[in-house]
Each structure stands twice: as structure tokens, then as C-alpha cells.
Design an enzyme around this catalytic site. Structure first.
Site, PDB file in Angstrom:
ATOM      1  N   ARG A 115       0.835  -1.229   0.000  1.00  0.00           N
ATOM      2  CA  ARG A 115       0.000   0.000   0.000  1.00  0.00           C
ATOM      3  C   ARG A 115       0.858   1.263   0.000  1.00  0.00           C
ATOM      4  O   ARG A 115       0.451   2.318   0.472  1.00  0.00           O
ATOM      5  CB  ARG A 115      -0.955   0.022   1.191  1.00  0.00           C
ATOM      6  N   LYS A 137       3.611  11.878 -10.533  1.00  0.00           N
ATOM      7  CA  LYS A 137       2.716  11.138 -11.442  1.00  0.00           C
ATOM      8  C   LYS A 137       3.385   9.817 -11.806  1.00  0.00           C
ATOM      9  O   LYS A 137       4.519   9.803 -12.287  1.00  0.00           O
ATOM     10  CB  LYS A 137       2.462  11.939 -12.723  1.00  0.00           C
ATOM     11  N   GLU A 179      10.566  19.621 -24.353  1.00  0.00           N
ATOM     12  CA  GLU A 179       9.933  19.958 -23.063  1.00  0.00           C
ATOM     13  C   GLU A 179      10.552  21.229 -22.488  1.00  0.00           C
ATOM     14  O   GLU A 179       9.866  22.023 -21.838  1.00  0.00           O
ATOM     15  CB  GLU A 179      10.073  18.810 -22.055  1.00  0.00           C
ATOM     16  N   LYS A 226       8.777  23.407 -12.602  1.00  0.00           N
ATOM     17  CA  LYS A 226       7.901  22.251 -12.366  1.00  0.00           C
ATOM     18  C   LYS A 226       7.561  22.159 -10.880  1.00  0.00           C
ATOM     19  O   LYS A 226       6.413  21.883 -10.511  1.00  0.00           O
ATOM     20  CB  LYS A 226       8.577  20.964 -12.849  1.00  0.00           C
ATOM     21  N   GLU A 236      -3.562  18.048  -9.759  1.00  0.00           N
ATOM     22  CA  GLU A 236      -4.124  18.539 -11.035  1.00  0.00           C
ATOM     23  C   GLU A 236      -5.630  18.761 -10.930  1.00  0.00           C
ATOM     24  O   GLU A 236      -6.418  18.256 -11.715  1.00  0.00           O
ATOM     25  CB  GLU A 236      -3.791  17.548 -12.173  1.00  0.00           C
ATOM     26  N   ARG A 241      -1.798  22.853 -12.650  1.00  0.00           N
ATOM     27  CA  ARG A 241      -0.880  21.812 -13.136  1.00  0.00           C
ATOM     28  C   ARG A 241      -1.168  21.451 -14.586  1.00  0.00           C
ATOM     29  O   ARG A 241      -0.268  21.086 -15.339  1.00  0.00           O
ATOM     30  CB  ARG A 241      -0.962  20.573 -12.236  1.00  0.00           C
ATOM     31  N   ASN A 245       0.599  20.977 -19.646  1.00  0.00           N
ATOM     32  CA  ASN A 245       0.252  20.311 -20.909  1.00  0.00           C
ATOM     33  C   ASN A 245       0.267  21.278 -22.085  1.00  0.00           C
ATOM     34  O   ASN A 245      -0.234  20.939 -23.165  1.00  0.00           O
ATOM     35  CB  ASN A 245      -1.117  19.642 -20.793  1.00  0.00           C
ATOM     36  N   HIS A 248       0.657  20.052 -25.603  1.00  0.00           N
ATOM     37  CA  HIS A 248       0.460  18.597 -25.587  1.00  0.00           C
ATOM     38  C   HIS A 248      -0.830  18.142 -26.267  1.00  0.00           C
ATOM     39  O   HIS A 248      -0.973  16.959 -26.552  1.00  0.00           O
ATOM     40  CB  HIS A 248       0.503  18.066 -24.151  1.00  0.00           C
ATOM     41  N   HIS A 252      -0.195  14.976 -28.382  1.00  0.00           N
ATOM     42  CA  HIS A 252      -0.805  13.665 -28.112  1.00  0.00           C
ATOM     43  C   HIS A 252      -1.561  13.162 -29.332  1.00  0.00           C
ATOM     44  O   HIS A 252      -1.550  11.961 -29.628  1.00  0.00           O
ATOM     45  CB  HIS A 252      -1.752  13.745 -26.908  1.00  0.00           C
ATOM     46  N   HIS A 264       8.504  12.178 -28.447  1.00  0.00           N
ATOM     47  CA  HIS A 264       7.543  12.973 -27.674  1.00  0.00           C
ATOM     48  C   HIS A 264       7.908  14.464 -27.714  1.00  0.00           C
ATOM     49  O   HIS A 264       7.063  15.310 -27.991  1.00  0.00           O
ATOM     50  CB  HIS A 264       7.495  12.475 -26.227  1.00  0.00           C
TER      51      HIS A 264
HETATM   52  N1  GLY Z   1       3.923  15.797 -16.979  1.00  0.00           N
HETATM   53  C1  GLY Z   1       2.901  16.662 -16.542  1.00  0.00           C
HETATM   54  C2  GLY Z   1       2.715  16.657 -15.066  1.00  0.00           C
HETATM   55  O1  GLY Z   1       3.559  16.172 -14.339  1.00  0.00           O
HETATM   56  O2  GLY Z   1       1.709  17.137 -14.608  1.00  0.00           O
END
Ligand code: GLY
Length: 363
Positions: A115, A137, A179, A226, A236, A241, A245, A248, A252, A264
Site C-alpha cells: 500500500r 505522477k 519539453e 515544475k 491537477e 498543473r 500540458n 500537448h 498527443h 515525444h
Molecule cells: N507531466 C505533466 C505533469 O507532471 O503534470
């Protein structure tokens, strides 16, 4: 060389350690841990494992496969079984040594094993160093879509050794620059004072030559941005956050449609041009501002147009974008404007048509 330290102001807070030789910090960070499970891939382990393992008393290495196919629930099951056989308990730690595939998969395994056990992210690709390894993430793919099964699981720390960037192929390195171009735009519109655009404009040759000192500054500036965005909206939920994107939505769609052989970061670069031109056509930014941003991507040698775009129908890409999992209905883009970066639904059709023409879609 100096190690930059960037804090991520969450509860609990953690640090990102950035610079040449940061791998050597890992054994000390984990000196109190009873067991350390290192997850990596064979080519990366060959290069960097010794630096980490030499100072660790009780570690075991678990290798996963390469590419997106390795980001699967079966890999996660395999890792969890490896951890159990090794005797990993809740107070122990997982180290994710590699690029985005390793970070996402090992991070997700750490989030569900017992967990949740601690994970130390040690990213070795430029993309992972400035993005994937920061902010918690984690996810794997299922046949229905990429990153559809995952969790937010913040690392205990991130060790970013910029020396590892010397071993990237030119394309992998350029992918990371896509990026970084995104952060340059974000920094101008949302986060003040990082000086990223200035660094990119004034030191383009050194960035392209992977100069160690410039790379450490560059990566640290991106990590700073970041970290600020993640701390403002860790799950998010507020839209802050989601501004990460930027570029993106089209990226995508290009990746989903396939057939372009774009990395990417290359897809993100084209997506940034699209977003900037769309913002200009929708009256959100001036032509001069749009030009300034497009020149960041072009000076880094990033692609500005969809390869073979004259054969591509804008409507096909729009249909994929409408299915984007981040869309709140209709079409959603992150666009710059006088109030910074915002999520914008359903921009005008003529502005979309203009933006598609700017990236060479539809002839
Ligand atoms: N890669 C986008 C984020 O971490 O929210």
C-alpha cells in the site's frame, strides 16, 4: 561542480538535487535504509549502477524491458513479486534509475506495493529529469490507452545527474529540448524570474553542445518551474498543473495517430507552435510575442511542422483531440494570453484552421 537544490513544497516536502555527479549522493541519501530495490533497464544499469550500488549495504537490482510495452500491469506485478521475494518491507525503498518508462513503472509499483513504499527517482533522460521524475505522477498503459492506470506517489527525493545526458543519442537529447522549450514559454507566462528564455537565447550553442555547467543551470531552472507548478496544484485539480500540458493537445494527437516517427519532445515542439499560433489567431497574444516563442523552438533545432503534413487532414487530428482524456468536453487547449496560461475550450474554427496551416497541416 555545484549541486543545485530545488525544494518541492508539499507535505512532506522533498528536494531535487541537480548537477554533475549527483548520482554519488544516492548512497548517502539511503544510508539508513534496510533494503533498497533498484529498478532499471539493462543498458542504463550497465552505465550507472556501480555509482549507486557501491555505497549500499543491501540492495538488489530488478531490470524491466525497454519502450512503452514495458509500462504494463504485468511488469508491475513482476516487480511487486520481486520485491516480496527480496523481503522489501514498508520502511524500505525503491530506486527508479532510468528514463520515463522506469520512473513511471517503478513509481507505480512503489505506490501499490505494501500500500505504498518510498521511491527515490533517479532520472537519466533529459525528458525525465525536467518533467516525469518530478511531481509524483506514476502510471502504466493498458490496451485502451496510455497512462490510464496510475497513482500520485511523490518521491522522497529526486537525484538528477546531468552527466548522464552525455550518453543520450542526439534524438533523445532533442526530445528533452522540446519539453524545455515548453518551460521557456511557461516561465514567461506563469512563473517569473527564472531567466530560462534568456539562457536559451544567449547560450544556444552551449545548450546544443551539452555544456555541463549550462546543462546543470538549464535543468535546474526547469525543475524550479515544475516544482512551483506541482506545489500549487499537486493533484491537477485547479487547472494550474494542467498548464504543464502546453503544446500537448496536438502532440498527443500526433502521437496517437502515429506514422510520423516523432519523439515525444518533437511532437511537443510542433504542438507549442500550434498553441502559440492559435493564441495569436484568437487574439490572445500579439504576432510579435508569437514570433518570439516560435524562435525558441527553431533555434534549438526542433521541428516546427508536421512531417508530411500536407497529406494530413486537420479534421482527423481534431477528432483525436476531442477524445483527449484531459478535455472537459469539446476541444481543450492550454493557451497563453494576457492573464497567463489558461485552459481554453473550443477556440474559433478560423483560428484553428490558421494554426493548422502554421504547422503545415492540410497543405
Ligand atoms: N507531466 C505533466 C505533469 O507532471 O503534470
Amino acid at each position: 561542480m555545484t549541486i543545485h537544490r530545488v525544494g518541492v513544497a508539499l507535505e512532506p516536502a522533498y528536494d531535487i538535487h541537480i548537477g554533475a555527479g549527483a548520482l554519488d549522493l544516492v548512497p548517502e541519501m539511503l544510508s539508513e535504509r534496510r533494503r533498497v530495490a533498484i529498478v532499471s533497464q539493462s543498458a542504463i544499469a550497465d552505465l550507472y549502477l556501480d555509482s549507486i550500488r557501491s555505497g549500499l549495504a543491501n540492495s538488489e537490482v530488478f531490470l524491466i524491458g525497454d519502450g512503452e510495452e514495458a509500462k504494463s500491469l504485468s511488469t508491475v506485478e513482476g516487480l511487486c513479486r520481486n520485491f516480496a521475494e527480496f523481503g522489501l518491507l514498508r520502511g524500505d525503498v525503491v530506486v527508479a534509475l532510468g528514463g520515463g518508462v522506469v520512473g513511471d513503472t517503478a513509481g507505480f509499483a512503489a505506490s501499490v506495493y505494501y500500500r505504498g513504499v518510498d521511491v527515490l527517482q533517479v532520472p537519466t533522460s533529459l525528458l525525465a529529469q525536467v518533467d516525469a521524475a518530478i511531481g509524483g505522477k506514476t502510471a502504466v498503459n493498458i490496451p485502451e490507452g496510455k497512462n490510464l492506470v496510475g497513482a500520485f506517489h511523490q518521491p522522497i527525493a529526486v537525484a538528477v545527474d546531468t552527466d548522464t545526458l552525455a550518453s543520450l543519442s542526439p534524438r533523445e537529447y532533442r526530445s528533452g529540448l522540446g519539453e524545455i522549450a515548453k518551460y521557456a514559454l511557461i516561465s514567461d507566462f506563469g512563473i517569473s524570474g527564472t531567466g530560462l528564455i534568456e539562457l536559451l537565447n544567449n547560450s544556444t550553442d552551449l545548450v546544443l553542445a551539452r555544456d555541463p555547467a549550462v546543462l546543470a543551470d538549464l535543468v535546474a531552472m526547469c525543475c524550479e518551474i515544475k516544482a512551483q507548478v506541482v506545489a500549487a496544484d499537486p493533484y491537477e485539480r485547479t487547472g494550474i498543473r494542467a498548464t504543464l500540458n502546453l503544446g500537448h493537445t496536438l502532440a498527443h494527437a500526433l502521437e496517437t495517430r502515429g506514422g510520423y516517427e516523432l519523439t515525444h519532445g518533437e511532437a511537443v515542439s510542433i504542438g507549442l507552435i500550434f498553441a502559440v499560433e492559435l493564441a495569436e489567431a484568437a487574439g490572445r497574444i500579439s504576432a510579435e510575442t508569437a514570433k518570439r516563442y516560435c524562435s525558441v523552438a527553431s533555434s534549438l533545432g526542433l521541428p516546427l511542422e508536421v512531417p508530411g503534413g500536407s497529406e494530413v487532414k486537420a479534421e482527423d487530428l481534431l477528432a483525436i483531440m476531442r477524445r483527449d482524456k484531459k478535455a472537459s468536453g469539446g476541444l481543450t487547449f492550454v493557451l497563453p494570453g494576457k492573464d497567463g496560461l489558461q485552459l481554453v475550450d473550443d477556440p474559433p474554427t478560423d483560428a484553428l484552421a490558421y494554426a493548422f496551416r502554421c504547422v503545415g497541416v492540410g497543405g
